[in-house]
Design an enzyme around this catalytic site. Structure first.
Site, PDB file in Angstrom:
ATOM      1  N   ASN A 409      -1.259  -6.814   9.633  1.00 43.60           N
ATOM      2  CA  ASN A 409      -0.478  -7.417  10.707  1.00 43.60           C
ATOM      3  C   ASN A 409       0.944  -7.797  10.313  1.00 43.60           C
ATOM      4  O   ASN A 409       1.726  -8.129  11.200  1.00 43.60           O
ATOM      5  CB  ASN A 409      -1.189  -8.680  11.228  1.00 43.60           C
ATOM      6  CG  ASN A 409      -2.440  -8.355  12.000  1.00 43.60           C
ATOM      7  OD1 ASN A 409      -2.407  -8.099  13.192  1.00 43.60           O
ATOM      8  ND2 ASN A 409      -3.585  -8.366  11.308  1.00 43.60           N
ATOM      9  N   TRP A 410       1.289  -7.775   9.061  1.00 46.43           N
ATOM     10  CA  TRP A 410       2.637  -8.203   8.702  1.00 46.43           C
ATOM     11  C   TRP A 410       3.630  -7.036   8.768  1.00 46.43           C
ATOM     12  O   TRP A 410       4.824  -7.245   8.925  1.00 46.43           O
ATOM     13  CB  TRP A 410       2.654  -8.831   7.315  1.00 46.43           C
ATOM     14  CG  TRP A 410       2.959  -7.903   6.195  1.00 46.43           C
ATOM     15  CD1 TRP A 410       2.108  -7.027   5.605  1.00 46.43           C
ATOM     16  CD2 TRP A 410       4.222  -7.746   5.539  1.00 46.43           C
ATOM     17  NE1 TRP A 410       2.754  -6.334   4.617  1.00 46.43           N
ATOM     18  CE2 TRP A 410       4.052  -6.762   4.553  1.00 46.43           C
ATOM     19  CE3 TRP A 410       5.462  -8.355   5.677  1.00 46.43           C
ATOM     20  CZ2 TRP A 410       5.081  -6.356   3.723  1.00 46.43           C
ATOM     21  CZ3 TRP A 410       6.496  -7.943   4.845  1.00 46.43           C
ATOM     22  CH2 TRP A 410       6.298  -6.963   3.875  1.00 46.43           C
ATOM     23  N   ILE A 412       3.554  -3.732  10.979  1.00 48.26           N
ATOM     24  CA  ILE A 412       2.848  -2.919  11.963  1.00 48.26           C
ATOM     25  C   ILE A 412       3.228  -1.436  11.885  1.00 48.26           C
ATOM     26  O   ILE A 412       2.349  -0.572  12.011  1.00 48.26           O
ATOM     27  CB  ILE A 412       3.078  -3.478  13.381  1.00 48.26           C
ATOM     28  CG1 ILE A 412       2.434  -4.858  13.489  1.00 48.26           C
ATOM     29  CG2 ILE A 412       2.493  -2.554  14.436  1.00 48.26           C
ATOM     30  CD1 ILE A 412       0.950  -4.881  13.268  1.00 48.26           C
ATOM     31  N   PRO A 413       4.494  -1.051  11.688  1.00 45.12           N
ATOM     32  CA  PRO A 413       4.784   0.385  11.587  1.00 45.12           C
ATOM     33  C   PRO A 413       4.014   1.080  10.468  1.00 45.12           C
ATOM     34  O   PRO A 413       3.460   2.163  10.681  1.00 45.12           O
ATOM     35  CB  PRO A 413       6.300   0.416  11.331  1.00 45.12           C
ATOM     36  CG  PRO A 413       6.812  -0.824  11.967  1.00 45.12           C
ATOM     37  CD  PRO A 413       5.747  -1.858  11.738  1.00 45.12           C
ATOM     38  N   VAL A 414       3.953   0.463   9.293  1.00 43.97           N
ATOM     39  CA  VAL A 414       3.198   1.071   8.191  1.00 43.97           C
ATOM     40  C   VAL A 414       1.698   1.035   8.488  1.00 43.97           C
ATOM     41  O   VAL A 414       0.967   2.000   8.199  1.00 43.97           O
ATOM     42  CB  VAL A 414       3.513   0.347   6.871  1.00 43.97           C
ATOM     43  CG1 VAL A 414       2.599   0.826   5.755  1.00 43.97           C
ATOM     44  CG2 VAL A 414       4.969   0.567   6.485  1.00 43.97           C
ATOM     45  N   HIS A 415       1.227  -0.052   9.082  1.00 38.07           N
ATOM     46  CA  HIS A 415      -0.198  -0.154   9.417  1.00 38.07           C
ATOM     47  C   HIS A 415      -0.607   0.935  10.409  1.00 38.07           C
ATOM     48  O   HIS A 415      -1.664   1.564  10.260  1.00 38.07           O
ATOM     49  CB  HIS A 415      -0.497  -1.537   9.986  1.00 38.07           C
ATOM     50  CG  HIS A 415      -1.876  -1.668  10.544  1.00 38.07           C
ATOM     51  ND1 HIS A 415      -3.010  -1.645   9.756  1.00 38.07           N
ATOM     52  CD2 HIS A 415      -2.311  -1.814  11.833  1.00 38.07           C
ATOM     53  CE1 HIS A 415      -4.081  -1.774  10.524  1.00 38.07           C
ATOM     54  NE2 HIS A 415      -3.684  -1.867  11.784  1.00 38.07           N
ATOM     55  N   TYR A 423      -6.343   6.562   7.353  1.00 42.96           N
ATOM     56  CA  TYR A 423      -7.638   5.885   7.404  1.00 42.96           C
ATOM     57  C   TYR A 423      -8.612   6.576   8.353  1.00 42.96           C
ATOM     58  O   TYR A 423      -9.741   6.924   7.963  1.00 42.96           O
ATOM     59  CB  TYR A 423      -7.422   4.431   7.809  1.00 42.96           C
ATOM     60  CG  TYR A 423      -8.677   3.595   7.860  1.00 42.96           C
ATOM     61  CD1 TYR A 423      -9.306   3.177   6.692  1.00 42.96           C
ATOM     62  CD2 TYR A 423      -9.234   3.228   9.076  1.00 42.96           C
ATOM     63  CE1 TYR A 423     -10.452   2.404   6.737  1.00 42.96           C
ATOM     64  CE2 TYR A 423     -10.382   2.465   9.134  1.00 42.96           C
ATOM     65  CZ  TYR A 423     -10.988   2.052   7.963  1.00 42.96           C
ATOM     66  OH  TYR A 423     -12.129   1.296   8.010  1.00 42.96           O
ATOM     67  N   HIS A 448       4.555   1.102  -3.809  1.00 43.19           N
ATOM     68  CA  HIS A 448       5.187  -0.116  -4.319  1.00 43.19           C
ATOM     69  C   HIS A 448       5.713   0.105  -5.743  1.00 43.19           C
ATOM     70  O   HIS A 448       6.839  -0.284  -6.070  1.00 43.19           O
ATOM     71  CB  HIS A 448       4.179  -1.273  -4.305  1.00 43.19           C
ATOM     72  CG  HIS A 448       4.080  -1.965  -2.987  1.00 43.19           C
ATOM     73  ND1 HIS A 448       3.378  -1.448  -1.930  1.00 43.19           N
ATOM     74  CD2 HIS A 448       4.598  -3.138  -2.549  1.00 43.19           C
ATOM     75  CE1 HIS A 448       3.462  -2.276  -0.891  1.00 43.19           C
ATOM     76  NE2 HIS A 448       4.202  -3.301  -1.247  1.00 43.19           N
ATOM     77  N   TYR A 510      15.208  -7.115 -18.904  1.00 41.13           N
ATOM     78  CA  TYR A 510      16.162  -7.768 -19.807  1.00 41.13           C
ATOM     79  C   TYR A 510      15.881  -7.418 -21.265  1.00 41.13           C
ATOM     80  O   TYR A 510      16.808  -7.230 -22.058  1.00 41.13           O
ATOM     81  CB  TYR A 510      16.111  -9.289 -19.606  1.00 41.13           C
ATOM     82  CG  TYR A 510      17.099  -9.787 -18.578  1.00 41.13           C
ATOM     83  CD1 TYR A 510      18.248 -10.479 -18.944  1.00 41.13           C
ATOM     84  CD2 TYR A 510      16.880  -9.561 -17.229  1.00 41.13           C
ATOM     85  CE1 TYR A 510      19.149 -10.925 -17.997  1.00 41.13           C
ATOM     86  CE2 TYR A 510      17.771 -10.001 -16.273  1.00 41.13           C
ATOM     87  CZ  TYR A 510      18.913 -10.684 -16.664  1.00 41.13           C
ATOM     88  OH  TYR A 510      19.804 -11.119 -15.716  1.00 41.13           O
TER      89      TYR A 510
END
Length: 518
Positions: A409-410, A412-415, A423, A448, A510
């Site tokens: 739900n965070w 929606i386009p990717v879901h 799926y 990611h 670093y």
């Protein structure tokens, strides 16, 4: 005499009295003395006074009778009210639950929410003031430009984004050849797979080999190519479904053009319907490329007009929040990360935890501002500019009681893309739901890590492991935590999980580029 005569008598006498009284007043005004009254006039005055006195007595007697009746009627009410007053004094307890108990059914915690907001503002204000006193003003707009460009005359990231048009046109022309039947489905699938694979390999190879590309420029370039990969995959799948329907001689799928053709007098657009393969045009393709969606379909919802005030508000939010993000990162985030390097190098566990918690607040605040800037302001701006009607870019992820609900739900386009092209096809092939969900998390973990490791030019798999750790976390939360406890677990994973990954990558970056002296 009769009763009428008795009643008329005083009236006539009263008139005479009035006349005499007026005569007396005239004589008094003229300075003359009034003549002495006759005996008849005196008796008439006495009868008149007696009658008026009798009327007053009758009125007073009527009022007293009414008051007595009201007192009689009100006396039971006064008695009852007195009894109730005594009962209220004696009884002060009722059968009821405390407001904070779940059995009370009380749900209005607005004051507590306002208190939390006030405490959050005060605590962050203290931290910000402490940061200003300790480090001074660190915001530098010139330094922001150096994050994108090493050489002002060399723009490798922008050139890399422009080259992406080659892959867009390759997908369009492949679909045109498939639509007219000049190439087979197998050949078309091979060409599409080669094009999609090149979309991921070419930019990563360019970033790893071209030294003038900065990490921020690399992230923007890879993000653009990743979005194009998802869009072109959906474009390939959707047109394939259209060909299957056409070959099966089923009902033709129609959709509105992706751009308004003719403008009406009221400013709305006339949508003309086309059928496959009429959608294989440059205008249609580039509308889909710029539209705030990853899923291609044959019926894009369109808004009737462009709301200028809405557009200006979103643009103002984009500009303001971008400046706020840059200022918070430079002023708050960078010093916290730099001060965290030494505890990590010395493996001082207590100081590591303290630095992690100190970094969690600015990191989470920046993440929330970024969410609003991108998913609300930016995507709504683009959607309003293109008259794209589907504005559901996010749902109520802040109420998530499970980890899977948050990830569904965070974004929606990717879901929607994962559900439509990844799926559900796996479920149709007979794959177990848990394995399908795990495969979705695996694909998300890959992207990611791809978006972080390649621009930083180091491979540590922290983002990949962080995403894959969501699978057991989702199982644990859904199994053992419910309601508010599940929601708290989701918030904890967001607040603590992200700073850990940030510190890991920054520490390794670093160490690799600046040595252990930092």
């Amino acid at each position: 005499m009769s009763e009428t005569a008795e009643t008329r008598g005083p009236v006539t006498r009263r008139r005479r009295t009035t006349i005499t009284s007026t005569k007396q007043t005239k004589r008094q005004d003229a300075g003359e003395k009034a003549p002495p009254c006759s005996a008849k006039e005196k008796t008439a005055d006495k009868v008149q006074k007696h009658a008026s006195n009798n009327g007053n007595v009758e009125k007073e007697m009527g009022k007293s009778a009414q008051q007595q009746q009201q007192q009689l009627t009100n006396s039971p009410k006064k008695q009852r009210s007195a009894v109730e007053d005594i009962n209220d004094r004696l009884r002060c307890h009722n059968l009821q639950e405390s407001l904070l108990s779940s059995a009370s059914g009380y749900s209005n915690y607005r004051g507590i929410l306002n208190w939390c907001v006030v405490m959050l503002v005060l605590s962050n204000a203290r931290l910000f003031l402490e940061n200003i006193i300790k480090y001074g003003i660190l915001v530098d707009p010139i330094q922001v430009v150096s994050l994108f460009l090493k050489d002002p005359y060399s723009w490798p990231a922008a050139c890399l984004i422009i080259v992406s048009n080659v892959f867009i046109l390759a997908a369009l022309y492949t679909e045109r050849r498939l639509a007219v039947g000049t190439i087979s489905e197998t050949t078309g699938m091979i060409l599409h797979l080669f094009n999609l694979t090149s979309l991921l390999i070419f930019p990563s190879a360019s970033i790893l080999t071209v030294t003038s590309i900065t990490p921020v420029g690399g992230v923007l370039s890879l993000g653009t190519y990743t979005v194009l990969f998802l869009k072109l995959y959906s474009y390939m799948d959707s047109n394939k479904w259209c060909r299957e329907i056409r070959h099966a001689k089923a009902k033709r799928m129609t959709r509105s053009y992706s751009c308004p053709i003719v403008a009406q007098s009221n400013g709305s657009a006339i949508n003309t319907n086309v059928s496959y393969p009429g959608n294989l045009t440059h205008r249609d393709m580039y509308y889909f490329i710029f539209a705030p969606t990853l899923c291609y379909q044959l019926n894009f919802p369109r808004s009737p007009r462009i709301r200028k005030r809405f557009l200006i508000r979103r643009l103002f939010e984009m500009l303001f929040l971008m400046q706020l993000l840059v200022g918070l990162i430079q002023q708050w985030m960078v010093p916290s990360v730099q001060n965290s390097m030494k505890p990590f190098q010395e493996m001082d566990f207590s100081r590591m935890v303290e630095r992690l918690l100190k970094l969690a607040v600015p990191n989470h605040l920046i993440w929330l501002i970024f969410f609003y800037w991108f998913f609300h302001s930016s995507l709504n701006f683009v959607a309003e500019l293109l008259q794209f009607g589907d504005r559901e870019f996010y749902r109520d992820w802040w109420n998530s009681e499970t980890v899977t609900y948050f990830w569904a739900n965070w974004n929606i386009p990717v879901h929607k893309w994962c559900l439509r092209h990844f799926y559900k096809p796996m479920l149709r092939k007979g794959v177990n739901k848990f394995l399908a969900q795990t495969a979705v998390f695996l694909a998300s973990a890959f992207f990611h890590e791809y978006l972080v490791s390649v621009p930083l030019k180091m491979f540590r798999l922290w983002a990949f492991m962080g995403m894959m750790a969501q699978v057991p976390l989702a199982w644990f939360v859904s199994r053992f935590l419910n309601g508010n406890y599940g929601n708290a677990a989701v918030w904890m994973s967001l607040i603590i999980g992200q700073p850990i990954a940030v510190l890991m990558y920054v520490h390794d970056y670093y160490v690799i580029h600046y040595g252990s002296t930092t």
